[in-house]
Scaffold this active site. Structure first.
Site, short mmCIF file in Angstrom:
data_model
loop_
_atom_site.label_atom_id
_atom_site.label_comp_id
_atom_site.label_asym_id
_atom_site.label_seq_id
_atom_site.Cartn_x
_atom_site.Cartn_y
_atom_site.Cartn_z
N GLY A 1 -4.69 -5.21 6.98
CA GLY A 1 -5.61 -4.02 7.16
C GLY A 1 -6.83 -4.71 8.30
O GLY A 1 -7.13 -3.45 9.11
N THR B 1 0.83 -1.02 -0.02
CA THR B 1 0.08 -0.06 0.03
C THR B 1 0.75 1.04 0.28
O THR B 1 2.09 1.21 0.44
CB THR B 1 -0.85 -0.03 1.25
OG1 THR B 1 -1.72 -1.15 1.33
CG2 THR B 1 -1.58 1.22 1.38
N ARG C 1 -14.08 -7.41 -0.63
CA ARG C 1 -13.36 -7.13 0.72
C ARG C 1 -12.78 -5.56 0.80
O ARG C 1 -12.20 -5.20 -0.16
CB ARG C 1 -12.41 -8.20 1.11
CG ARG C 1 -11.46 -8.09 2.34
CD ARG C 1 -9.99 -7.39 1.90
NE ARG C 1 -9.16 -7.20 3.06
CZ ARG C 1 -8.21 -6.35 2.85
NH1 ARG C 1 -7.79 -5.70 2.28
NH2 ARG C 1 -7.27 -6.39 3.94
N VAL C 2 -13.02 -4.79 2.00
CA VAL C 2 -12.40 -3.37 1.81
C VAL C 2 -11.41 -3.60 3.08
O VAL C 2 -11.92 -4.13 3.99
CB VAL C 2 -13.46 -2.51 2.32
CG1 VAL C 2 -12.90 -1.11 2.59
CG2 VAL C 2 -14.36 -2.42 0.99
N GLY C 3 -10.20 -3.08 2.86
CA GLY C 3 -9.14 -3.18 3.93
C GLY C 3 -9.33 -1.86 4.70
O GLY C 3 -10.44 -1.38 4.80
N ASP C 4 -8.12 -1.53 5.41
CA ASP C 4 -8.33 -0.34 6.21
C ASP C 4 -7.96 0.97 5.23
O ASP C 4 -8.51 2.00 5.92
CB ASP C 4 -6.90 -0.34 7.45
CG ASP C 4 -5.53 -0.73 6.63
OD1 ASP C 4 -5.56 -1.14 5.56
OD2 ASP C 4 -4.53 0.01 7.38
N THR D 1 0.12 0.52 6.78
CA THR D 1 0.26 -0.30 5.68
C THR D 1 0.39 -1.64 6.48
O THR D 1 0.79 -1.84 7.42
CB THR D 1 1.33 -0.09 4.93
OG1 THR D 1 2.46 -0.09 5.34
CG2 THR D 1 1.29 1.33 4.14
N GLY D 2 0.16 -2.51 5.56
CA GLY D 2 0.18 -4.18 6.10
C GLY D 2 -1.34 -4.71 6.52
O GLY D 2 -2.30 -4.08 5.68
N1 ASP Z 1 -3.50 -2.44 4.13
C1 ASP Z 1 -3.80 -3.01 3.07
C2 ASP Z 1 -5.11 -3.48 3.21
O1 ASP Z 1 -5.29 -4.40 4.06
C3 ASP Z 1 -2.77 -3.90 2.57
C4 ASP Z 1 -1.60 -3.67 2.67
O2 ASP Z 1 -1.11 -2.51 3.16
O3 ASP Z 1 -0.57 -4.57 2.61
O4 ASP Z 1 -5.89 -3.51 2.09
#
Ligand code: ASP
Length: 377
Positions: free
Chosen positions: A279, A225, A253-256, A276-277
């Site tokens: 979500g 991200t 699906r919706v992440g953070d 990031t990471g």
């Molecule tokens: N945070 C993002 C999500 O969960 C993915 C990511 O940063 O790797 O959609």
């Protein structure tokens, strides 16, 4: 980092102790009286100190656009421009063009931005066939009374504003998706129905269901991200986060990233943060909001971001009673999560569960990578 990231006379113990004491005092009022929480601190923003902080992949955009910020540019415009560099880069498979698709092979993007001076935000989720969701998020903020548009509605809104329809699935991303499908990978996001956890000692792990879940190599799919937080020469804060989300996610699906408070948050009274990471962990901790609130209470950026990560660790440990794959053999989160933050005085931090780099640009040393701080065990 440009300054020690611990405020004078401040440490985690005094912060937590002081917070607890303030809360106890606030709650000491008789039950029939209005209870108040200690008034938050508002700091005067530092001016003449243009600052960008964000994920490692923001470096290219920072190198291109930091000068605009230093020349007095708007922090939101600059944050969005930095993000757009990665959105247009087919080599970055975590965002925009060439982003890894969902289970069905369709690229669905999430993005959001927030502007401190007006305390307004805009976001899009599950948007398809639009190259620059971060720019659409900015338009949602500027040209609607809403905070979030999703799916077809977000796409139609973008088209109405003149964004072209673009095929975002590149050959490289299509091949990665096809390989994931051909392997009939169990590395997906579906969980079988299961019994409630039976403590102690993971007794339920003996069931076939639990063994399947425990053996999944979950969260090893590529993630990524881009997040950018900005402080302008006039002391205004803004931020932007954009992503193609978790690779091969369940459609819809919706992440953070487009969730205000999770993937990003800023407040003109205290600072800005983003994530990031994984979500889901960021959503469950409301990580970016938590960091900004900790800044408001007087925490330095590094302390605030580490405290938010500590919460994530404890939450993952609790969740592991239900989803054992959330922690590794040492009981630490099996996934990664990063937070980036800056405060109004121009201090910044990047923290991570597993390490790596983050990007920063300030007047003293310009755009560069720095090491993410990792939580001690
Ligand atoms: N945070 C993002 C999500 O969960 C993915 C990511 O940063 O790797 O959609």
């Amino acid at each position: 980092m440009n300054e020690p990231n611990t405020a004078p006379g401040y440490d985690r113990r005094t912060f937590l102790g002081g917070g607890a004491a303030a809360w106890a005092l606030a709650c000491a009022a008789p039950a029939n009286q209005e209870r108040t929480v200690a008034a938050p601190k508002t700091s005067t923003p530092r001016t003449g100190f243009p600052l960008l902080v964000g994920s490692a992949n923001a470096l290219v955009g920072m190198q291109r656009f930091y000068k605009d910020l230093a020349d007095g540019g708007d922090p939101l415009d600059v944050a969005v421009e930095v993000c757009k560099v990665q959105e247009a880069d087919p080599e970055d498979q975590s965002v925009g063009l060439g982003g890894l698709p969902n289970e069905d092979g369709v690229v669905q993007l999430d993005a959001a931005c927030m502007y401190g001076p007006t305390h307004k935000s805009g976001a899009v989720a599950c948007i398809e066939n639009i190259l620059h969701p971060s720019e659409v998020a900015k338009l949602v903020m500027q040209r609607t009374d809403h905070c979030l548009l999703v799916g077809k509605g977000a796409y139609e809104f973008a088209r109405a504003h003149g964004f072209p329809h673009v095929e975002l699935l590149t050959e490289a991303s299509r091949k990665a998706w096809l390989e994931w499908k051909e392997r009939l990978s169990s590395d997906d996001d579906w969980l079988q129905e299961r019994e409630p956890p039976k403590p102690p000692k993971n007794a339920s792990l003996e069931s076939a269901d639990w063994q399947r879940v425990a053996s999944r190599s979950a969260w090893k799919r590529p993630t990524g991200t881009i997040h950018v937080s900005a402080l302008s020469t006039r002391g205004e804060v803004a931020c932007c986060t954009t992503t193609s989300g978790l690779a091969f996610k369940i459609p819809g699906r919706v992440g953070d990233s487009p969730i205000i408070g999770a993937g990003l948050y800023c407040d003109q009274e205290c600072g800005s943060a983003g994530a990031t990471g994984r979500g889901e962990a960021s959503i469950l901790a409301n990580g970016s909001f938590a960091i900004v609130e900790l800044l408001r209470q007087g925490a330095a950026p590094l302390d605030a971001a580490k405290e938010a990560l500590r919460r994530v660790v404890r939450q993952a440990q609790r969740l592991s009673k239900w989803q054992p794959e959330m922690v590794d053999a040492d009981g630490r989160p099996s996934f990664n999560l990063q937070f980036y933050t800056l405060d109004l005085s121009g201090r910044f931090a990047g923290v991570s569960l597993k390490g790596g780099k983050f990007a920063v640009a300030d007047p003293e040393r310009g755009p560069r990578h720095e090491e993410l701080a990792v939580l001690d065990a």
